[in-house]
Design an enzyme around this catalytic site. Structure first.
Site, short mmCIF file in Angstrom:
data_model
loop_
_atom_site.label_atom_id
_atom_site.label_comp_id
_atom_site.label_asym_id
_atom_site.label_seq_id
_atom_site.Cartn_x
_atom_site.Cartn_y
_atom_site.Cartn_z
CG HIS A 57 8.70 4.45 -16.29
ND1 HIS A 57 7.72 5.37 -16.58
CD2 HIS A 57 8.13 3.24 -16.42
CE1 HIS A 57 6.59 4.74 -16.85
NE2 HIS A 57 6.81 3.42 -16.77
CE LYS A 89 16.74 2.30 -21.16
NZ LYS A 89 15.82 1.12 -21.07
CD GLU A 92 6.62 -9.18 -13.06
OE1 GLU A 92 7.40 -10.04 -12.65
OE2 GLU A 92 5.38 -9.30 -13.10
CG ASP A 139 15.41 -4.46 -21.93
OD1 ASP A 139 14.86 -3.88 -20.96
OD2 ASP A 139 16.18 -5.43 -21.78
CE1 TYR A 187 26.52 -1.38 -13.76
CE2 TYR A 187 24.58 -0.98 -15.11
CZ TYR A 187 25.19 -1.63 -14.06
OH TYR A 187 24.48 -2.52 -13.30
CG ASP A 188 27.03 6.45 -19.72
OD1 ASP A 188 27.02 5.34 -20.27
OD2 ASP A 188 26.26 7.38 -20.04
NE ARG A 193 19.28 3.85 -24.87
CZ ARG A 193 20.25 3.70 -23.94
NH1 ARG A 193 21.20 4.60 -23.80
NH2 ARG A 193 20.23 2.67 -23.14
#
Ligand code: ITT
Length: 197
Positions: free
Chosen positions: A10, A14, A42, A71, A154-155, A181
């Site tokens: 979501h 990403k 969750e 993740d 955090y880029d 990634r």
């Protein structure tokens, strides 16, 4: 590859990166939103790999399509690897991306080392139960102040010494070439090609 894959995320930043990278490997993707899927998974795992698998399984079940999840997180040496799997929740619910990286800069004040790495675990789950996994990492340091406008999360504070830039100062293509990634998805794409053949 004719088969469509749903991206189990979501997070819009990403999602864009995963779709861009996977399109280079000929993998066609749709977002949960396009399918009207709003399942919120969750993340109860203690590792990136466990959480990626939880997300991919849940979205595969909801969509009845193969699902690919990432993740990921930022692991900072001076914080004993934190925020790690808690990167998205660092500082609590009230913070946005900027609030989180400013908190990180504050918490690193006076620390003797600013070494850090990003980690990504990819999990893919097919409706027949078959799973594929891959991992990637990118080493760097935490900058002393935010720099750049690109990317997400955090880029602006993740500095890559070889490029002498933060992730947020790289173009999308430059980031995807070296990022956690990008590396994980390249390994995944190879495994996927082998599996589908
Ligand atoms: P989904 O679970 O829906 O995919 P999320 O944002 O909650 O979205 P994660 O649980 O994997 O995803 O959290 C990863 C967090 O780590 C993310 O929110 C960012 O704060 C950070 N992060 C991961 N990859 C990053 C990247 O390439 N650049 C900057 N920050 C990143």
């Amino acid at each position: 590859m004719a088969e469509k894959f749903v991206l189990a995320t979501h997070n819009p930043g990403k999602l864009k990166e995963m779709a861009d990278i996977l399109s280079q490997f000929g993998v066609e993707v749709v977002s949960p939103k396009e399918l009207g899927i709003t399942v919120d998974v969750e993340e109860t795992g203690t590792t990136f790999a466990e959480n990626a698998m939880l997300k991919a399984k849940a979205i595969c079940k909801a969509a009845n399509l193969p699902a690919i999840a990432d993740d990921s997180g930022l692991c900072v040496d001076a914080l004993n690897g934190g925020p790690g799997v808690y990167s998205a929740r660092y500082g609590g619910e009230g913070l946005d991306d900027k609030g989180r990286y400013m908190l990180l800069l504050n918490n690193l004040r006076g620390q003797p080392t600013r070494a850090a790495h990003f980690a990504s675990a990819i999990a893919c789950v097919f409706p027949n139960g078959k799973t594929l996994t891959a991992e990637g990492r990118c080493d760097g340091t935490i900058a002393f102040a935010p720099m750049g406008e690109g990317g997400f999360g955090y880029d602006p504070v993740f500095f890559v010494p070889e490029k002498a830039k933060t992730f947020a100062q790289l173009t999308d293509e430059e980031k995807n070439e070296i990022s956690h990634r990008g590396k994980a998805l390249a390994i995944f794409a190879e495994k996927l090609a082998t599996y589908l053949n």
